[in-house]
Scaffold this motif. Structure first.
Motif, PDB file in Angstrom:
ATOM      1  N   LEU A  67      -8.535  -3.100   1.113  1.00  0.00           N
ATOM      2  CA  LEU A  67      -9.187  -1.879   0.644  1.00  0.00           C
ATOM      3  C   LEU A  67     -10.667  -2.112   0.431  1.00  0.00           C
ATOM      4  O   LEU A  67     -11.467  -1.182   0.436  1.00  0.00           O
ATOM      5  N   ILE A  68     -11.045  -3.357   0.183  1.00  0.00           N
ATOM      6  CA  ILE A  68     -12.462  -3.690   0.075  1.00  0.00           C
ATOM      7  C   ILE A  68     -12.751  -4.845   1.018  1.00  0.00           C
ATOM      8  O   ILE A  68     -11.858  -5.608   1.369  1.00  0.00           O
ATOM      9  N   GLN A  69     -14.017  -4.967   1.397  1.00  0.00           N
ATOM     10  CA  GLN A  69     -14.387  -6.023   2.321  1.00  0.00           C
ATOM     11  C   GLN A  69     -15.184  -7.097   1.599  1.00  0.00           C
ATOM     12  O   GLN A  69     -15.839  -6.833   0.606  1.00  0.00           O
ATOM     13  N   ILE A  70     -15.110  -8.284   2.155  1.00  0.00           N
ATOM     14  CA  ILE A  70     -15.866  -9.399   1.608  1.00  0.00           C
ATOM     15  C   ILE A  70     -16.760  -9.947   2.694  1.00  0.00           C
ATOM     16  O   ILE A  70     -16.323 -10.155   3.811  1.00  0.00           O
ATOM     17  N   GLU A  71     -18.017 -10.148   2.344  1.00  0.00           N
ATOM     18  CA  GLU A  71     -18.952 -10.677   3.324  1.00  0.00           C
ATOM     19  C   GLU A  71     -18.825 -12.190   3.389  1.00  0.00           C
ATOM     20  O   GLU A  71     -18.681 -12.850   2.385  1.00  0.00           O
ATOM     21  N   MET A  72     -18.875 -12.725   4.599  1.00  0.00           N
ATOM     22  CA  MET A  72     -18.751 -14.178   4.771  1.00  0.00           C
ATOM     23  C   MET A  72     -19.994 -14.719   5.459  1.00  0.00           C
ATOM     24  O   MET A  72     -20.278 -14.354   6.589  1.00  0.00           O
ATOM     25  N   PRO A  73     -20.740 -15.579   4.806  1.00  0.00           N
ATOM     26  CA  PRO A  73     -21.895 -16.198   5.442  1.00  0.00           C
ATOM     27  C   PRO A  73     -21.456 -17.260   6.440  1.00  0.00           C
ATOM     28  O   PRO A  73     -20.271 -17.583   6.513  1.00  0.00           O
ATOM     29  N   PRO A  74     -22.395 -17.822   7.192  1.00  0.00           N
ATOM     30  CA  PRO A  74     -22.020 -18.770   8.251  1.00  0.00           C
ATOM     31  C   PRO A  74     -21.257 -19.978   7.749  1.00  0.00           C
ATOM     32  O   PRO A  74     -20.455 -20.538   8.474  1.00  0.00           O
ATOM     33  N   ASP A  75     -21.519 -20.403   6.512  1.00  0.00           N
ATOM     34  CA  ASP A  75     -20.832 -21.599   6.032  1.00  0.00           C
ATOM     35  C   ASP A  75     -19.426 -21.302   5.528  1.00  0.00           C
ATOM     36  O   ASP A  75     -18.722 -22.176   5.046  1.00  0.00           O
ATOM     37  N   GLY A  76     -19.029 -20.029   5.584  1.00  0.00           N
ATOM     38  CA  GLY A  76     -17.673 -19.674   5.204  1.00  0.00           C
ATOM     39  C   GLY A  76     -17.466 -19.473   3.722  1.00  0.00           C
ATOM     40  O   GLY A  76     -16.390 -19.115   3.281  1.00  0.00           O
ATOM     41  N   LYS A  77     -18.543 -19.684   2.930  1.00  0.00           N
ATOM     42  CA  LYS A  77     -18.390 -19.444   1.497  1.00  0.00           C
ATOM     43  C   LYS A  77     -18.789 -18.007   1.201  1.00  0.00           C
ATOM     44  O   LYS A  77     -19.918 -17.609   1.483  1.00  0.00           O
ATOM     45  N   PRO A  78     -17.872 -17.215   0.651  1.00  0.00           N
ATOM     46  CA  PRO A  78     -18.193 -15.827   0.425  1.00  0.00           C
ATOM     47  C   PRO A  78     -19.340 -15.654  -0.568  1.00  0.00           C
ATOM     48  O   PRO A  78     -19.463 -16.412  -1.504  1.00  0.00           O
TER      49      PRO A  78
ATOM     50  N   LEU B  85       0.767  -1.230   0.000  1.00  0.00           N
ATOM     51  CA  LEU B  85       0.000   0.000   0.000  1.00  0.00           C
ATOM     52  C   LEU B  85       0.808   1.296   0.000  1.00  0.00           C
ATOM     53  O   LEU B  85       0.451   2.224  -0.701  1.00  0.00           O
ATOM     54  N   PRO B  86       1.889   1.400   0.786  1.00  0.00           N
ATOM     55  CA  PRO B  86       2.577   2.684   0.849  1.00  0.00           C
ATOM     56  C   PRO B  86       3.101   3.165  -0.503  1.00  0.00           C
ATOM     57  O   PRO B  86       3.443   4.326  -0.653  1.00  0.00           O
ATOM     58  N   THR B  87       3.182   2.296  -1.477  1.00  0.00           N
ATOM     59  CA  THR B  87       3.673   2.748  -2.772  1.00  0.00           C
ATOM     60  C   THR B  87       2.628   3.582  -3.506  1.00  0.00           C
ATOM     61  O   THR B  87       2.936   4.220  -4.489  1.00  0.00           O
ATOM     62  N   LEU B  88       1.415   3.552  -3.039  1.00  0.00           N
ATOM     63  CA  LEU B  88       0.360   4.323  -3.695  1.00  0.00           C
ATOM     64  C   LEU B  88       0.111   5.632  -2.952  1.00  0.00           C
ATOM     65  O   LEU B  88       0.188   5.679  -1.725  1.00  0.00           O
ATOM     66  N   THR B  89      -0.247   6.649  -3.702  1.00  0.00           N
ATOM     67  CA  THR B  89      -0.651   7.902  -3.069  1.00  0.00           C
ATOM     68  C   THR B  89      -2.075   7.743  -2.544  1.00  0.00           C
ATOM     69  O   THR B  89      -2.777   6.779  -2.885  1.00  0.00           O
ATOM     70  N   ALA B  90      -2.495   8.724  -1.710  1.00  0.00           N
ATOM     71  CA  ALA B  90      -3.851   8.648  -1.152  1.00  0.00           C
ATOM     72  C   ALA B  90      -4.884   8.602  -2.281  1.00  0.00           C
ATOM     73  O   ALA B  90      -5.852   7.841  -2.225  1.00  0.00           O
ATOM     74  N   ARG B  91      -4.670   9.421  -3.300  1.00  0.00           N
ATOM     75  CA  ARG B  91      -5.612   9.446  -4.427  1.00  0.00           C
ATOM     76  C   ARG B  91      -5.638   8.098  -5.152  1.00  0.00           C
ATOM     77  O   ARG B  91      -6.702   7.596  -5.527  1.00  0.00           O
ATOM     78  N   GLU B  92      -4.464   7.519  -5.321  1.00  0.00           N
ATOM     79  CA  GLU B  92      -4.400   6.215  -6.001  1.00  0.00           C
ATOM     80  C   GLU B  92      -5.101   5.123  -5.185  1.00  0.00           C
ATOM     81  O   GLU B  92      -5.746   4.238  -5.736  1.00  0.00           O
ATOM     82  N   ARG B  93      -4.983   5.214  -3.876  1.00  0.00           N
ATOM     83  CA  ARG B  93      -5.680   4.225  -3.023  1.00  0.00           C
ATOM     84  C   ARG B  93      -7.191   4.362  -3.165  1.00  0.00           C
ATOM     85  O   ARG B  93      -7.917   3.379  -3.246  1.00  0.00           O
ATOM     86  N   GLU B  94      -7.651   5.608  -3.199  1.00  0.00           N
ATOM     87  CA  GLU B  94      -9.091   5.844  -3.378  1.00  0.00           C
ATOM     88  C   GLU B  94      -9.572   5.235  -4.688  1.00  0.00           C
ATOM     89  O   GLU B  94     -10.592   4.556  -4.745  1.00  0.00           O
ATOM     90  N   ILE B  95      -8.810   5.494  -5.729  1.00  0.00           N
ATOM     91  CA  ILE B  95      -9.215   4.999  -7.050  1.00  0.00           C
ATOM     92  C   ILE B  95      -9.140   3.475  -7.097  1.00  0.00           C
ATOM     93  O   ILE B  95     -10.012   2.813  -7.666  1.00  0.00           O
ATOM     94  N   THR B  96      -8.125   2.921  -6.453  1.00  0.00           N
ATOM     95  CA  THR B  96      -8.014   1.460  -6.412  1.00  0.00           C
ATOM     96  C   THR B  96      -9.257   0.853  -5.752  1.00  0.00           C
ATOM     97  O   THR B  96      -9.836  -0.114  -6.260  1.00  0.00           O
ATOM     98  N   GLN B  97      -9.673   1.441  -4.633  1.00  0.00           N
ATOM     99  CA  GLN B  97     -10.866   0.897  -3.953  1.00  0.00           C
ATOM    100  C   GLN B  97     -12.098   0.996  -4.853  1.00  0.00           C
ATOM    101  O   GLN B  97     -12.859   0.037  -4.991  1.00  0.00           O
TER     102      GLN B  97
END
Lengths: 252, 152
Positions: free
Chosen positions: A215-226, A153-165
Motif C-alpha cells: 500500500l506504500i512504497q519504499i525508496e531504495m538507494p543503490p546500496d540497497g539500504k532504504p 487486503l481483501p478483508t478491508l473495504t476500499a475506504r479502509e484501504r485508503e485510510i490504511t495507506q
C-alpha cells in the motif's frame, strides 16, 4: 473524434514526458493530469476519459487502489497501469484491480502507444512478461496459492484501504479525515475496525502491514539500504522484514 | 564597400553567444523526454546527448564534452553516485546535477560528497531544474529544500 486520455503520475517530469510522447499522435488528446491516485479518481469521474494511465506508486492513494475504485465505479473505464517492476505479485494485483493494460515505465516510450491502440480496439495490452505468465498458467497457480494464504487486503473495504495507506504514510487521523472529507471520529472508527480486522496492535504494525501489502512504497538507494520513508523502514527492519522484497515500486 | 558598425562587431567578438551543453542520463526514456520538455524553455541551452546507464554516461561525457550532466542515481550497470565520483576524478570541468527520486538529506549529502554540484528531487524537477542548471553551470552549488530536509 479524439481519444481522450487522463495521465496520473506523482512526478510532473514523467507526466511531461508522457504528454510529449502522446501528443505526437494525431487523434489523441491528454484531457487531464493527476498527481496522486485520489486526484486521478476524481478527475476520471469528472472528465470521463477514454483511457486512464496510472502509475502504481503514488501518494494518498496508490495506483492499484485507484484502478479498483475506477473500475468499481464504472467497469467501462479502461485503465493502463504503469510500473517500474514486473514482479509477479504486482502483475496479479493489477489484473485483479481491473487494469486492461500493464506497461513497464522503462518501456513506456515503446509500449505505451501500442497499449493505447490495443485498448482503443477493445483489446488488452500487457508486457511480454505478463504474457509469459499467462501462457505458463502462472496466474491460476498464483491465485490458488494466495487463497491458502492468511487473509490480507481483501478483508478491508476500499475506504479502509485508503485510510490504511494514509495512516501508514504518517498522516494523523485528523489529516486523513480532512483528505477524505470525513470527520475525525469516523476515521478513528475505521482505524479501530482496521486494527481489529487485521489483528494489529499499534501503528507500527499497521506500517508493516502496509509495506507487506504494497500500500506504500519504499525508496531504495543503490546500496540497497532504504532511505525513506524513514519510520516505515525503521519499523520494518526492527521487525526483521525484508524491506527490499516488499516495496511496491522502486525509484524511477 | 558597405559601411561597417565597428562598435557592434567589437561587442559580438567580446561576448560570443555561449551555449550550455547538457547531457541527460536516466534509464527511463520517458523521464529524459520530460526533462527535455522543461529544458526547451531556455534558449542557449542544448541537450547534446542522452544516456540510459552509468557506463554510457561516462562514454558520452568523454566524447561530447558537455558542460553539465543531469544524472539519475538508480540506474543499471553503474549507479549515479559511482558515475559522479569518476567524473569528479577524470573530468573535473564537467558539473554534475543529480535528479533523483530520493527525497533524503542523507542521499543528498552522499551525492554532494561524491562530487555532484547540485541535487534536485524528481518530484520537484519541473520546478527546480532550470534554476539548478543555471547555478551549477556557473560552478556553484544548488540544493533545493526538500520534504525530508524540512522534516529531518
Amino acid at each position: 473524434m479524439k481519444l481522450r486520455i487522463l495521465l496520473a503520475d506523482d512526478h510532473e517530469i514523467v507526466r511531461r514526458g508522457l504528454c510529449a510522447l502522446l501528443q505526437k499522435h494525431e487523434g489523441w488528446e491528454v484531457v487531464g493530469e493527476a498527481a496522486d491516485g485520489r486526484d486521478a479518481v476524481q478527475k476520471a469521474k469528472q472528465l470521463k476519459p477514454d483511457v486512464v494511465i496510472v502509475d502504481i506508486g503514488m501518494p494518498n492513494l496508490n495506483g492499484l487502489d485507484a484502478t479498483r475504485q475506477l473500475v468499481q465505479h464504472d467497469p467501462n473505464f479502461r485503465v493502463i497501469v504503469l510500473t517500474v517492476t514486473d514482479a509477479d505479485q504486482v502483475i496479479r494485483e493489477a489484473l485483479d484491480a481491473g487494469a486492461r493494460g500493464f506497461v513497464l515505465k522503462s518501456d513506456a516510450a515503446r509500449d505505451l502507444v501500442s497499449a493505447i491502440e490495443a485498448l482503443q480496439s477493445k483489446r488488452m495490452f500487457f508486457t511480454p512478461r505478463v504474457n509469459e505468465l499467462l501462457l505458463a498458467g502462472f496466474l491460476e497457480k498464483g491465485h490458488a496459492i494466495s487463497r491458502s494464504d492468511p487473509p490480507t487486503l481483501p478483508t478491508l473495504t476500499a475506504r479502509e484501504r485508503e485510510i490504511t495507506q494514509l495512516l501508514a504514510e504518517g498522516r494523523s487521523s485528523k489529516e486523513a479525515a480532512s483528505l477524505l472529507n470525513l470527520s475525525t471520529k469516523t476515521v478513528e472508527t475505521h482505524r479501530s475496525n482496521i486494527m481489529r480486522k487485521l489483528n494489529l496492535h499499534s501503528i507500527r504494525d499497521l506500517v508493516v502491514y502496509a509495506i507487506k501489502n504494497k500500500l506504500i512504497q519504499i525508496e531504495m538507494p543503490p546500496d540497497g539500504k532504504p532511505v525513506a520513508p524513514a519510520p516505515a523502514v525503521a519499523v520494518a527492519q526492527e521487525r526483521g522484514e525484508p524491506v527490499g522484497a516488499h516495496r511496491t515500486d522502486s525509484p524511477v | 564597400m558597405p559601411e561597417v558598425d565597428i562598435e557592434t562587431l567589437h561587442v559580438d567578438e567580446q561576448q560570443p553567444a555561449m551555449t550550455t551543453r547538457i547531457l541527460l542520463v536516466d534509464d527511463h526514456p520517458i523521464v529524459r523526454e520530460g526533462l527535455k520538455t522543461v529544458l526547451q524553455r531556455r534558449s542557449g541551452w542544448e541537450v547534446v546527448g542522452e544516456a540510459s546507464n552509468g557506463a554510457e554516461a561516462l562514454e558520452k561525457a568523454r566524447t561530447l564534452s558537455p558542460d553539465v550532466m543531469v544524472l539519475d542515481i538508480t540506474m543499471p550497470k553503474m549507479n549515479g553516485l559511482d558515475v559522479c565520483r569518476i567524473v569528479r576524478q577524470k573530468m573535473p570541468e564537467l558539473e554534475v546535477l543529480i535528479v533523483t527520486q530520493h527525497d533524503s538529506q542523507q542521499m543528498m549529502r552522499e551525492a554532494l560528497n561524491a562530487g555532484a554540484k547540485g541535487y534536485v528531487v524528481k518530484s520537484n524537477a519541473a520546478r527546480d531544474l532550470l534554476d539548478a542548471i543555471e547555478v551549477v553551470s556557473q560552478h556553484r552549488v544548488f540544493s533545493a529544500v526538500t520534504r525530508s530536509v524540512r522534516s529531518e
